[in-house]
Scaffold this motif. Sequence first.
Motif, PDB file in Angstrom:
ATOM      1  N   GLY A   1      59.165  81.289  16.351  1.00 26.48           N
ATOM      2  CA  GLY A   1      60.493  80.912  15.873  1.00 26.48           C
ATOM      3  C   GLY A   1      60.428  79.879  14.764  1.00 26.48           C
ATOM      4  N   ILE A   2      59.521  78.925  14.888  1.00 26.65           N
ATOM      5  CA  ILE A   2      59.354  77.902  13.851  1.00 26.65           C
ATOM      6  C   ILE A   2      58.870  78.546  12.561  1.00 26.65           C
ATOM      7  N   VAL A   3      57.899  79.446  12.673  1.00 30.21           N
ATOM      8  CA  VAL A   3      57.380  80.142  11.484  1.00 30.21           C
ATOM      9  C   VAL A   3      58.496  80.954  10.833  1.00 30.21           C
ATOM     10  N   ASP A   4      59.253  81.698  11.633  1.00 27.42           N
ATOM     11  CA  ASP A   4      60.360  82.497  11.087  1.00 27.42           C
ATOM     12  C   ASP A   4      61.346  81.616  10.331  1.00 27.42           C
ATOM     13  N   TYR A   5      61.707  80.490  10.944  1.00 31.14           N
ATOM     14  CA  TYR A   5      62.649  79.572  10.313  1.00 31.14           C
ATOM     15  C   TYR A   5      62.117  79.042   8.990  1.00 31.14           C
ATOM     16  N   LEU A   6      60.861  78.584   8.987  1.00 32.04           N
ATOM     17  CA  LEU A   6      60.278  78.012   7.770  1.00 32.04           C
ATOM     18  C   LEU A   6      60.148  79.058   6.667  1.00 32.04           C
ATOM     19  N   VAL A   7      59.756  80.260   7.026  1.00 36.23           N
ATOM     20  CA  VAL A   7      59.631  81.332   6.039  1.00 36.23           C
ATOM     21  C   VAL A   7      61.005  81.695   5.482  1.00 36.23           C
ATOM     22  N   ASP A   8      62.020  81.791   6.351  1.00 33.05           N
ATOM     23  CA  ASP A   8      63.381  82.067   5.875  1.00 33.05           C
ATOM     24  C   ASP A   8      63.856  80.984   4.914  1.00 33.05           C
ATOM     25  N   CYS A   9      63.568  79.732   5.248  1.00 37.42           N
ATOM     26  CA  CYS A   9      63.948  78.630   4.361  1.00 37.42           C
ATOM     27  C   CYS A   9      63.241  78.741   3.020  1.00 37.42           C
ATOM     28  N   ALA A  10      61.956  79.085   3.052  1.00 36.99           N
ATOM     29  CA  ALA A  10      61.209  79.242   1.800  1.00 36.99           C
ATOM     30  C   ALA A  10      61.785  80.388   0.973  1.00 36.99           C
ATOM     31  N   LYS A  11      62.111  81.484   1.634  1.00 31.12           N
ATOM     32  CA  LYS A  11      62.691  82.632   0.921  1.00 31.12           C
ATOM     33  C   LYS A  11      64.016  82.264   0.264  1.00 31.12           C
ATOM     34  N   ASN A  12      64.768  81.378   0.907  1.00 31.48           N
ATOM     35  CA  ASN A  12      66.064  80.954   0.385  1.00 31.48           C
ATOM     36  C   ASN A  12      65.964  79.716  -0.498  1.00 31.48           C
ATOM     37  N   ASN A  13      64.733  79.272  -0.759  1.00 29.84           N
ATOM     38  CA  ASN A  13      64.488  78.122  -1.616  1.00 29.84           C
ATOM     39  C   ASN A  13      65.240  76.869  -1.145  1.00 29.84           C
TER      40      ASN A  13
ATOM     41  N   GLU B   1      51.460  62.228  11.673  1.00 34.19           N
ATOM     42  CA  GLU B   1      51.857  61.403  12.814  1.00 34.19           C
ATOM     43  C   GLU B   1      53.297  61.620  13.251  1.00 34.19           C
ATOM     44  N   THR B   2      54.205  61.838  12.316  1.00 40.00           N
ATOM     45  CA  THR B   2      55.616  61.956  12.682  1.00 40.00           C
ATOM     46  C   THR B   2      56.067  63.415  12.624  1.00 40.00           C
ATOM     47  N   VAL B   3      57.130  63.717  13.351  1.00 39.33           N
ATOM     48  CA  VAL B   3      57.701  65.057  13.307  1.00 39.33           C
ATOM     49  C   VAL B   3      58.142  65.376  11.884  1.00 39.33           C
ATOM     50  N   GLU B   4      58.716  64.410  11.208  1.00 35.20           N
ATOM     51  CA  GLU B   4      59.156  64.614   9.828  1.00 35.20           C
ATOM     52  C   GLU B   4      57.991  65.017   8.928  1.00 35.20           C
ATOM     53  N   ASP B   5      56.869  64.320   9.038  1.00 37.33           N
ATOM     54  CA  ASP B   5      55.706  64.652   8.216  1.00 37.33           C
ATOM     55  C   ASP B   5      55.120  66.013   8.598  1.00 37.33           C
TER      56      ASP B   5
ATOM     57  N   THR C   1      65.866  73.153   0.234  1.00 35.81           N
ATOM     58  CA  THR C   1      65.215  71.878  -0.066  1.00 35.81           C
ATOM     59  C   THR C   1      64.574  71.339   1.205  1.00 35.81           C
ATOM     60  N   ILE C   2      63.556  70.530   1.026  1.00 35.12           N
ATOM     61  CA  ILE C   2      62.912  69.916   2.186  1.00 35.12           C
ATOM     62  C   ILE C   2      63.912  69.039   2.936  1.00 35.12           C
ATOM     63  N   GLU C   3      64.817  68.424   2.214  1.00 34.51           N
ATOM     64  CA  GLU C   3      65.822  67.581   2.862  1.00 34.51           C
ATOM     65  C   GLU C   3      66.710  68.394   3.792  1.00 34.51           C
ATOM     66  N   SER C   4      67.119  69.588   3.366  1.00 31.30           N
ATOM     67  CA  SER C   4      67.968  70.419   4.231  1.00 31.30           C
ATOM     68  C   SER C   4      67.187  70.926   5.439  1.00 31.30           C
ATOM     69  N   VAL C   5      65.925  71.250   5.246  1.00 33.36           N
ATOM     70  CA  VAL C   5      65.087  71.699   6.369  1.00 33.36           C
ATOM     71  C   VAL C   5      64.921  70.570   7.372  1.00 33.36           C
ATOM     72  N   LEU C   6      64.608  69.382   6.874  1.00 33.96           N
ATOM     73  CA  LEU C   6      64.448  68.231   7.777  1.00 33.96           C
ATOM     74  C   LEU C   6      65.757  67.919   8.486  1.00 33.96           C
TER      75      LEU C   6
ATOM     76  N   GLN D   1      55.840  72.996   3.273  1.00 30.72           N
ATOM     77  CA  GLN D   1      55.060  73.174   2.047  1.00 30.72           C
ATOM     78  C   GLN D   1      54.132  74.378   2.180  1.00 30.72           C
ATOM     79  N   LEU D   2      53.537  74.544   3.352  1.00 29.25           N
ATOM     80  CA  LEU D   2      52.679  75.709   3.586  1.00 29.25           C
ATOM     81  C   LEU D   2      53.479  77.003   3.462  1.00 29.25           C
ATOM     82  N   ALA D   3      54.672  77.026   4.039  1.00 25.49           N
ATOM     83  CA  ALA D   3      55.523  78.212   3.947  1.00 25.49           C
ATOM     84  C   ALA D   3      55.900  78.492   2.493  1.00 25.49           C
ATOM     85  N   MET D   4      56.192  77.444   1.737  1.00 23.99           N
ATOM     86  CA  MET D   4      56.564  77.628   0.330  1.00 23.99           C
ATOM     87  C   MET D   4      55.389  78.155  -0.492  1.00 23.99           C
ATOM     88  N   VAL D   5      54.185  77.677  -0.211  1.00 25.94           N
ATOM     89  CA  VAL D   5      53.002  78.192  -0.908  1.00 25.94           C
ATOM     90  C   VAL D   5      52.816  79.664  -0.564  1.00 25.94           C
ATOM     91  N   ALA D   6      52.952  80.006   0.707  1.00 21.82           N
ATOM     92  CA  ALA D   6      52.788  81.401   1.128  1.00 21.82           C
ATOM     93  C   ALA D   6      53.821  82.305   0.445  1.00 21.82           C
TER      94      ALA D   6
END
Length: 128
Positions: free
Chosen positions: A104-116, A58-62, A118-123, A69-74
């Motif tokens: 762009g969103i996928v690239d960002y999320l994958v880069d964040c996952a590669k750099n480990n 429901e929310t952008v945050e969720d 935190t979800i807090e920093s991504v949010l 989480q999907l990017a981190m699993v991948a």
Amino acid sequence: MENKSFFLSLYSMVIADGLISPKELEFMYNLGREVYQLSEDEINKYIVSADVSFVVPETVEDKVRVLYQLAMVAWADQEIDIHERDLLKRYVIRYQFEEENADGIVDYLVDCAKNNATIESVLNDILN
């Protein structure tokens, strides 16, 4: 029901490239236990009886939380297969983000996952 749907999205990512990587599976189980408060038996049951409807958070945050989480699993096996990337992009679009921003969103999320990151920093990056 929502948690089950979100968790099964993670499982979709594990099998997206046609290979079940032990590292991806382990990461998914850890998220299931730690984030979704599921027992191993519940996780197994969810996977075997995957009869749940697709639920959009429901929310952008969720939405961002589940997408990350999907990017981190991948990325758990240290590579992003084209099928995993495509699945992540489809989730971005299904979560009602603008299609022209999806890559762009996928690239960002994958880069964040590669750099480990935190979800807090991504949010924090996305919401501010």
